[in-house]
Write an enzyme that holds these catalytic residues in place. Structure first.
Site, mmCIF file in Angstrom:
data_model
loop_
_atom_site.group_PDB
_atom_site.id
_atom_site.type_symbol
_atom_site.label_atom_id
_atom_site.label_comp_id
_atom_site.label_asym_id
_atom_site.label_seq_id
_atom_site.Cartn_x
_atom_site.Cartn_y
_atom_site.Cartn_z
ATOM 1 N N CYS A 42 77.008 8.448 83.479
ATOM 2 C CA CYS A 42 76.286 7.442 82.719
ATOM 3 C C CYS A 42 75.217 6.870 83.622
ATOM 4 C CB CYS A 42 77.299 6.368 82.318
ATOM 5 S SG CYS A 42 76.693 4.702 82.189
ATOM 6 N N GLN A 51 77.479 11.461 96.968
ATOM 7 C CA GLN A 51 76.433 11.757 95.989
ATOM 8 C C GLN A 51 75.066 11.308 96.515
ATOM 9 O OE1 GLN A 51 79.364 10.653 92.328
ATOM 10 N NE2 GLN A 51 77.247 10.904 91.727
#
Lengths: 166, 806
Positions: free
Chosen positions: B385, B237
């Site tokens: 989140c 990521q």
């Protein structure tokens, strides 16, 4: 480990190769047939990312042995586009209805939907949801996948697709 | 002008800019199986690595016997901690300031910890090798319960930290203590509690769960001995951060490391950190001189890569008797597992948990967090989140419902009474954040009207009466939640990872023909960046989105960026795109002025080009400006039309939303049915509504899974009892509810296009909505707080505990 010579028809073409008795079909397709559209997500038949079509049935290729597919006719995601290379109704449906995000479950989802629509050309929403319940998606929340399959069904049946109101 | 001249509307539509439900460009390849994921990467001579893992949660490793494994046909090497020590890679730094074993060094600290890495010619041979490695273990006492971690007789887990009284975030109170973090004014908060009319106190747990993207973590490492260069394809990521970390720990010059993140099959936070697999594959490639692939299986992913949550939050709210909140006090016990490998910005040991005051105007608050080690997998990540905001939102949203129950007030009314008011923005919270913009009352009221909230409460009252009369065994719950997210990490004054400020970047190059490429520091894992980033550029500089190719994930070509997680891409990289585009537009204006022979100030922008003010026929399209940029620029100006922006945001962004869940529960079986779920999101300016809705559907489904069943559970010996999709709840199309989406738009005042980010809002707001619905259903029977996850069995247990089931 000794290897067995196997052949199968994949997306209309003969594929042959050597496989150990324990070689999983998904590995054979990905490594030997070089068809990497079929994905591996869980290796326990739960997620359905490896779903392909074998002799007219949806099968999870992560828990079937390559030798068991000897002589079979197989369709993978690479065989789903129209002959002229354009997107087939299901592929188009997934794009038009935003039925995917990361795209990892999509090949399995499309292959399963392909067989579902052969079995039931005009499924209800509940029938679609039940029909794809062997395939997990982590990104879309399924609602748009259902719409994508409804879109494809309408297109295949030659009727106008009408999006259900929210 | 003739009939073929496109109208203004047609020209604007052709751009497919911001606000357009542009169909995703990614889907052309994904729907045909032509995505390129890491496991699709195949290199000549490539080897495969597989791990020997510990069956014990806590044990001393007395010996590792590799001889038999090395005799297995195809096995080339078995790497252990001893091997890694020769290259100083036995331990690696974590993102949280701790260190973590790459392979078991002396002992193991959690079940399925990596003990040895077998390298072989194919994955089957590697697996054969794994089965032949013999490890001698001496089991040690296992610590599973975080509440016992700091008992005087608790086993010492981290022997490497023996005697260290200071950790990365300050003093350590105990040999299993990692950090204590506290914020807010304790004295004022305690005083507020002393004089409060009403207080509540509840231990609210957010159980351990796992992001489990459908594609597991994996990599291919290829070391070129001649050039001394290492190329890594991986499910990253944050590819640039991985490159820097690899350079720092492997001592390979950063420019000689090429990190490529190709298509990624979902991340949800799981693919932010660095795992032993990456290090071992890299070392194996250096040792063998061949490319090495490591692909994790599902059990490994669920049991050994980054978990999420595991926060146990003692929550206290003080209020007046008419329902005005006057103070918030929260203590968190955080279970971080065997190593503190949480993916939080360096300065924040518990992430952004101090957003725990939520959407409410708390005059004072105090928060403290204790992190502890246990014999569980490390790596707490922000699963869909933004750095612990999910836990914070759950804490305050359950807390507000509990307060409403105690006061006998409607939970929606209590929220309306305490919301930060529109005129208070920018709002400074008691725990130190500056909320950029918001209009909570409008969002809440729109939600209440859309669902006929009053009607639902009336129906519920009737059903409760019917239940009390014995006419039905079904109870109805209405779960209200209102959340404020904190996303867009982040400003360099607040946020860094290992000392690197959390800016993000965009480089745009326009070519002579009016087409171009945008390269980004972000990395999509399904969010559709290739589609939406081009839409921002289209709106900003008038080039059709279809003419802009977006490229991410290659550290050789992309400008340095901090990657995609915590809903930071739109707030940070989205701003970088707009700023780079505006630099291009400024140069384009100079070129247009030169070509049209007017002063720059005489030009005005018009959708896709510049027009001379007052002379509508004198125009120059952006396409023509692109050509001119390469053949006739003003004297002294450099040719070309490109720009790069490294955007360090001035503040975070604060999207918000109002959610409602209606649920029916059969008390005799615990079976629930989600009758209705409505989600109103305000993420500021909406770039692509179709993609936003898709993100909300996906986030709600993950929220549904977490609230209603998904949990990583351990037995008393530290065995993971939820290690596959057989027992780790993965909702299918059958269980997953229907989602209703809605929105309001309150742009961020400091973001160049007003966008705030949306990816994890539905998870943040969704979990409390589900949990509040369950708790609301049981509340009239005397329940105050029932812990998640609320699966059938637990619902039935709750009914039993409340005495309504024999």
């Amino acid at each position: 480990m000794p290897k067995t010579h196997i052949t199968m028809k994949v997306n209309g073409s003969e594929v042959e190769g050597l496989a150990e008795p324990r070689t999983l079909l998904v590995h054979f397709l990905r490594e030997q047939a070089q068809l990497t559209g079929t994905h591996i997500g869980c290796e326990t038949s739960h997620c359905g990312a490896c779903t392909i079509d074998i002799d007219g049935m949806s099968v999870k290729s992560c828990t079937m042995l390559a030798v068991q597919a000897n002589g079979c006719e197989i369709t993978t995601i690479e065989g789903m586009a129209n002959a002229d290379g354009t997107l087939s109704p299901l592929q188009e449906g997934f794009r038009m209805m935003h039925g995917l995000q990361c795209g990892f479950c999509t090949p399995g989802m499309i292959l399963r939907a392909h067989r579902l629509l052969r079995e039931n050309p005009s499924p209800t929403e509940a029938e679609i949801r039940a029909g794809i319940s062997g395939n997990i998606c982590r990104c879309t929340g399924y609602q748009n996948i259902v719409k994508a399959i409804q879109y494809a069904a309408a297109k295949i049946n030659g009727v106008e697709f009408q999006e259900a109101a929210e | 002008m003739n009939d073929l001249t496109p109208t203004r509307e047609q020209r604007e539509a052709a751009l497919e800019g911001m606000g357009c439900r542009r169909k995703r460009v990614e889907d052309i390849r994904f729907t045909q199986g032509k995505g390129n994921y890491v496991d699709d990467v195949k290199l000549p001579g490539m080897l495969h690595g597989d791990f020997v893992r510990s069956p014990h949660a806590h044990a001393r490793v007395k010996a590792i016997h590799t001889e038999e494994a090395l005799k297995v046909p195809g096995v080339l090497a078995v790497i252990t901690a001893e091997t890694l020590k020769t290259v100083n890679l036995a331990w690696m730094p974590t993102l949280a300031g701790d260190v973590q074993m790459v392979l078991a060094d002396g002992k193991v600290l959690f079940q399925n910890q990596e003990v040895a890495f077998v390298v072989a010619t194919d994955r089957y041979a590697a697996d054969d090798g794994v089965s032949k490695v013999v490890v001698e273990y001496e089991p040690l006492p296992v610590l599973v319960d975080p509440f016992k971690a700091m008992d005087p007789d608790a086993p010492v887990l981290r022997e490497d930290l023996a005697g260290k009284t200071t950790g990365a975030h300050g003093p350590r109170k105990h040999h299993n203590h990692i950090f204590e973090w506290s914020v807010g004014d304790k004295e004022l908060t305690d005083a507020a509690f002393k004089k409060a009319d009403v207080t509540i106190k509840e231990m609210i747990s957010y159980h351990r769960t796992h992001p489990s993207p459908l594609e597991t973590c994996q990599c291919v490492c290829s070391f070129d001995k001649i050039k001394g260069e290492l190329t890594i394809w991986g499910t990253f990521q944050a590819p640039h951060v991985i490159r820097t970390v690899v350079s720092l720990i492997a001592k390979i010059p950063e420019q000689k490391i090429h990190v490529i993140a190709p298509d990624i099959g979902g991340g949800f936070g799981n693919k932010v950190g660095a795992y032993p697999g990456y290090i071992c594959a890299a070392v194996a490639s250096i040792v063998t001189g061949k490319p090495v692939k490591w692909v994790e299986d599902r059990i490994e992913n669920l049991t050994a890569t980054a978990f999420a949550r595991d926060y146990h939050m003692t929550t206290e709210i003080a209020a007046t008797k008419d329902g005005k909140v006057t103070g918030l006090r929260v203590h968190v016990l955080a279970d971080h597992g065997g190593f503190d490998a949480c993916a939080d910005p360096s300065k924040w040991p518990a992430g952004f948990f101090n957003i725990v005051t939520g959407s409410y105007d708390f005059p004072v608050a105090h928060l403290s967090v204790d992190g502890v080690y246990t014999n569980k997998a490390p790596g707490g990540v922000a699963y869909r989140c933004s750095f612990r905001v999910t836990e914070a939102a759950y804490c305050i949203e359950r807390g507000m419902d509990i307060l409403a129950q105690k006061l006998g007030m409607d939970p929606a009314e209590l929220r309306l009474k305490n919301f930060v008011k529109p005129e208070q923005f920018p709002y400074h919270s008691a725990l130190g954040w500056e909320y950029d913009s918001g209009d909570y009352h409008t969002a809440m009221r729109k939600m209440m009207e859309s669902v006929d909230y009053a009607g639902l409460r009336k129906e519920q009252a009737e059903k409760r009466a019917a239940f009390q009369r014995g006419e039905t065994r079904e109870i109805m719950g209405i779960g209200v939640s209102f959340f404020t997210e904190i996303v867009g990490a982040g400003p360099s004054k607040n946020c860094d990872i290992l000392g690197i400020a959390m800016f993000d970047s965009c480089e745009i190059r326009l070519h002579p023909t009016g087409a171009g490429i945008a390269r980004m520091g972000t990395k999509s894992q399904g969010q559709g960046h290739e589609t939406t980033w081009a839409q921002i550029i289209a709106s900003e500089i008038g080039i059709p989105a279809d003419n802009i190719m977006v490229e991410e994930g290659n550290t050789d070509t992309a400008p340095y960026g901090l990657g995609t997680y915590g809903s930071r891409s739109t707030p940070v990289a989205g701003a970088a795109i707009a700023m780079a585009a505006r630099k291009i537009k400024a140069k384009a204006q100079m070129i247009a002025a030169y070509k049209l022979e007017v002063h720059e100030d005489d030009l005005e922008w018009d959708i896709d080009g510049f027009r001379v003010k007052g002379l509508p026929e004198k125009v120059m399209s952006m396409k023509d400006i692109c050509w001119a940029a390469y053949n006739s620029v003003p004297p002294g100006m450099e040719p070309g039309l490109e720009a790069v922006s490294y955007y360090d945001p001035p503040n975070m962004t604060y999207p918000f939303g109002a959610y409602l869940c209606v649920m029916d529960i059969d008390v005799d079986t615990g079976v629930y049915k989600v009758r209705r779920f409505y989600a109103l999101d305000d993420c500021g300016t909406r770039i692509n509504p179709m993609i936003i809705e898709g993100q909300i559907h996906g986030g709600l489904t993950e929220a549904f899974a977490i609230a209603m069943g998904q949990e990583i559970r351990y037995d008393a010996e530290g065995n993971v009892v939820t290690g596959s999709f057989m027992d780790f709840f993965m909702p299918t199309a059958v269980e997953t509810p229907h989602w209703e989406t809605d929105f309001t738009v309150t742009p961020s005042p400091h973001h160049p296009i007003g966008a705030k980010g949306v990816g994890e809002s539905p998870n943040v707001g969704g979990v409390p909505a589900f949990s509040n619905a369950v708790n609301d259903a049981f509340s009239f029977l005397g329940a105050t707080h029932i812990q998640m996850p609320h699966d059938f069995w637990r619902n039935w247990q709750a009914a039993k505990n409340l005495g309504v089931v024999a």
